[in-house]
Motif scaffolding. Structure first.
Motif, PDB file in Angstrom:
ATOM      1  N   ASN A   1     -56.223 -16.042  78.102  1.00  0.00           N
ATOM      2  CA  ASN A   1     -57.247 -16.324  77.098  1.00  0.00           C
ATOM      3  C   ASN A   1     -57.357 -17.823  76.825  1.00  0.00           C
ATOM      4  O   ASN A   1     -58.462 -18.367  76.699  1.00  0.00           O
ATOM      5  CB  ASN A   1     -56.937 -15.586  75.795  1.00  0.00           C
TER       6      ASN A   1
ATOM      7  N   TYR B   1     -56.092  -7.179  66.943  1.00  0.00           N
ATOM      8  CA  TYR B   1     -56.102  -8.429  66.185  1.00  0.00           C
ATOM      9  C   TYR B   1     -55.578  -8.159  64.783  1.00  0.00           C
ATOM     10  O   TYR B   1     -55.676  -7.046  64.263  1.00  0.00           O
ATOM     11  CB  TYR B   1     -57.505  -9.016  66.110  1.00  0.00           C
TER      12      TYR B   1
ATOM     13  N   ASN C   1     -57.851 -16.678  71.258  1.00  0.00           N
ATOM     14  CA  ASN C   1     -56.696 -16.072  70.595  1.00  0.00           C
ATOM     15  C   ASN C   1     -56.840 -16.119  69.086  1.00  0.00           C
ATOM     16  O   ASN C   1     -56.129 -15.424  68.365  1.00  0.00           O
ATOM     17  CB  ASN C   1     -55.409 -16.789  71.025  1.00  0.00           C
TER      18      ASN C   1
ATOM     19  N   LYS D   1     -54.747 -12.901  67.459  1.00  0.00           N
ATOM     20  CA  LYS D   1     -54.274 -11.856  68.359  1.00  0.00           C
ATOM     21  C   LYS D   1     -52.975 -11.276  67.808  1.00  0.00           C
ATOM     22  O   LYS D   1     -52.069 -12.000  67.419  1.00  0.00           O
ATOM     23  CB  LYS D   1     -54.058 -12.437  69.753  1.00  0.00           C
TER      24      LYS D   1
END
Length: 753
Positions: free
Chosen positions: A528, A728, A700, A348
């Motif tokens: 997440n 990302y 993540n 991420k």
């Protein structure tokens, strides 16, 4: 402690570890995926001196909150490192080292700095009244007329948001230069100093107020001029005005505060050439320290040595935007054939610090952390370079006023010798006599691993009473039993060395401040992580099947199950009447066992006796055990060479109990929980090619491969996006056998739009 002084002449860089993590920002409870490259004498050839790697997670106050061990295989250790729950939000230190590296000061351990966020615990923040708002730093005791001087400005983190602008002005209010203020409160400016002008930094606040600070001009001071040419430094000291020449001592420290040279130098205005060693030339940060005749530090110059930057890898994605659960192909061009292995992470955006280009406050506060922070970072960016110049000026001022770091350095354990773990994880210690407090030489020490992976080892202590065992094929937490075979065992004690370093230095004490703009970013990370934990059992799987390694004895000559025979009242009768090749003998009040070998017609006295894998030396106590507690008795009725020891027969007793049938254990024996190496695990990269089922996917980390090898000119990896829509980053890092790094990044967006 196992101890002898390490031989002088050993170089600190015999072993070096390069540690990479999948990212730099984690939520408590997540896993850190890592890759550690092992180098011996500057090369990674797979011929490892040490086979085990120790990694610790250290809090800012110097407390170790997690410890793990990993196997080094062909110069590489990989795996996952769990982040404990309940930690406070802060920057933590990951520290990696081998046992052999404990012979040297801890500054030579590899350290990585990571941020761990606990959204459920509020940050402490600044509660006290501010002792300062704006500080100015300069070289020496002031700026020098006629020279180009640099100054650093530091604004307190609590008031950064209140600053409108920074200006360099003269005494006539003329603007000399605007000063860029970075979000971490640093500013830096260089300007030509004119004799007739006085200079100030004017900090203008958003409420209309301002803070004006005069920049002092240098009075007569010792002039230091220096230049780095290839592998040497030319330096000249000039005494101020008509002052007489002085004799000074010049030291050069690397970024970890290891002293590499000491030379006398005279302030006679003549150039002197000084050769620099390999460690200084390879260190990005060095400190030139000048001491007077009384050894007082009078000047510190922080030097940034511009090494060969990590080569940049060109990384591309086929698209810039992808739908959820779609396949992404990434290509990159390897630098050269020398880079044989790459790590690839897709994380991420915002969790990889290299992209932020801001030096954090805890680095500004602590010179000891800078070298580990900037190692293998690309510093070609001018924004980062200006911050680094400011930080070095801040360090110069601090180290001149607080020079104790140049005397103390880091803690170390160099009074003892730590042997390299050439065959695997070890446990070591010393046997000593309680009455005399002296070591006990020539004493047989036994160690037994209890449970599903039984092992037995024996070692005879050396003249210093020391012992060392190698424990291979053991994973996770193991229960161990140690004892000595000695007639005076009750007068002895077993002292076990700590397998991890127990001395830690606090590395910063300022509170962590996260920008309010990071609130949504942190919330996304946390959500997440929680959803992944709820929806997925595990994000990893074992790479190899665990193979249990039992005690390395041959097959028993005979075994009997007691349930197959009529019950007898005593264990002595069971042995004499039922168990072949074994007899109980008695001399005065002492019982013993004898084993008969019908092949050689030899009778062996004092065989090795094991009860549920624990060695037993008191036969009297053994015979007091009720036969009802015994399940199986096995015998090896021949001599057996076990390493350097000869066992004259072996008798195994297996009980149906969990407490070794209640036998009284030797006074000097001890049980302990021992942390063996972690099992080798691999990250599970989700495959959404088949849309069967709809288990939520909120990760993540979309992809992690610590050891990606490519045979073609272009590297290629593929993975699937998750259900989370956002940005990302792809990070590709290469490392060759000489420890030279390459780095490449790119980014993409996951969105249905």
């Amino acid at each position: 402690m196992v101890g002898q002084n390490i031989e002088s002449g050993f170089k600190p860089e015999i072993e070096k570890i390069y540690l990479q993590t999948d990212r730099d920002v984690y939520i408590t409870g997540e896993d850190i995926w890592f890759r550690a490259d092992y180098y011996m004498l500057g090369n990674n050839t797979g011929n490892d001196l040490s086979k085990s790697l120790y990694i610790e997670l250290i809090t800012p106050l110097g407390e170790s909150v997690a410890r793990q061990k990993y196997e080094v295989i062909n110069g590489l250790a990989t795996g996952k490192y769990p982040v404990p729950e309940g930690l406070l939000t802060a920057t933590y230190m990951l520290r990696a080292y081998t046992q052999f590296q404990r012979n040297y000061p801890q500054e030579h351990f590899t350290t990585n700095l990571i941020t761990i966020i606990n959204p459920s615990v509020p940050l402490i923040g600044y509660k006290d009244q501010l002792s300062w708002k704006v500080k100015i730093f300069h070289e020496g005791n002031g700026i020098v007329n006629g020279e180009v001087s640099g100054i650093a400005i530091r604004v307190h983190p609590k008031i950064i948001k209140n600053v409108k602008r920074l200006k360099l002005v003269d005494q006539f209010e003329n603007d000399i230069s605007e000063i860029k203020l970075f979000d971490n409160g640093l500013g830096y400016v260089e300007f030509k100093v004119i004799d007739s002008l006085e200079y100030s930094v004017n900090t203008i606040l958003k409420n209309g107020n301002s803070i004006r600070q005069l920049i002092p001009k240098a009075k007569q001071q010792l002039l230091i001029e220096k230049e780095i040419v290839n592998s040497s430094m030319n330096i000249r000291l000039t005494a101020p005005g008509n002052s007489p020449e002085g004799v000074y001592t010049l030291h050069m420290y690397d970024g970890y505060f290891t002293d590499h040279l000491e030379q006398k130098i005279t302030s006679n205005g003549e150039w002197k050439k000084i050769d620099l060693d390999k460690e200084l030339l390879s260190s990005r940060i060095n400190y030139l320290v000048l001491r007077d005749s009384e050894a007082k530090v009078i000047r510190v110059d922080a030097l940034y040595m511009q090494p060969d930057e990590p080569q940049e890898i060109e990384v591309k994605t086929s698209e810039k935007n992808y739908p959820a659960r779609s396949k992404v192909d990434i290509t990159f061009i390897p630098i050269e054939e020398a880079y044989e292995s790459y790590s690839v992470a897709v994380v991420k955006k915002g969790t990889f610090e290299n992209e932020r280009l801001l030096i954090p406050e805890f680095i500004i506060e602590n010179p000891r952390l800078l070298s580990s922070y900037i190692d293998h970072r690309l510093i070609t960016n001018e924004v980062f370079a200006d911050q680094l110049k400011a930080v070095l000026l801040i360090y110069e001022s601090r180290l001149e006023s607080e020079p104790s770091v140049f005397q103390n350095g880091f803690s170390d354990e160099s009074d003892n010798y730590w042997a390299p773990e050439t065959r695997g994880i070890t446990i070591r210690g010393i046997v000593r006599n309680l009455a005399s407090a002296q070591p006990e030489p020539n004493c047989d020490v036994y160690i037994a691993a209890i449970g599903n992976e039984p092992q037995l080892h024996v070692y005879t202590t050396n003249k210093a009473g020391e012992f060392i065992f190698t424990l291979k094929h053991l994973y996770g937490i193991q229960n161990l039993f140690l004892c000595v075979n000695s007639r005076n065992e009750s007068d002895l004690e077993i002292m076990i060395n700590s397998d991890f370093v127990n001395d830690y230095d606090a590395f910063y004490a300022t509170p962590t401040i996260l920008d309010t703009s990071m609130r949504h970013f942190i919330e996304d990370l946390y959500v997440n992580a929680q959803l992944k934990t709820y929806a997925s059992a595990s994000d990893s799987f074992p790479v190899i099947e665990k193979k249990y390694k039992p005690i390395r004895f041959p097959e028993s000559s005979t075994s009997i199950l007691l349930d197959d025979y009529i019950a007898l009242p005593t264990l002595r009768e069971v042995i004499n009447e039922i168990v072949p090749y074994v007899k109980v003998q008695k001399k005065k009040d002492e019982f013993s066992l004898e084993v008969f070998d019908p092949v050689t017609n030899q009778v062996y006295g004092d065989p090795l006796i094991l009860i549920d894998n624990l060695p037993v030396f008191n036969v009297n106590q053994l015979l007091e055990i009720s036969p009802e507690l015994m399940e199986k008795i096995s015998v090896i009725n021949s001599a057996y060479v076990y390493g350097e020891h000869l066992f004259r027969g072996i008798v195994f007793f297996e009980t149906n109990t969990k407490n070794f049938a209640g036998i009284e254990l030797p006074v000097s024996s001890t049980f302990l929980e021992f942390q063996a190496v972690e099992e080798l695990e691999q990250y599970t990269n989700e495959d959404h090619s088949e849309q069967s089922g709809r288990i939520p996917d909120f990760r993540n980390v979309l992809y992690w491969n610590p050891d990606a090898e490519f045979d073609t000119e272009n590297g290629k990896v593929s993975f699937y996006t998750s259900d989370y829509e956002g940005m990302y980053e792809v990070i590709v890092r290469g490392v060759n056998r000489n420890g030279e790094f390459s780095l490449g990044t790119t980014s993409f967006t996951v969105s249905e739009k």
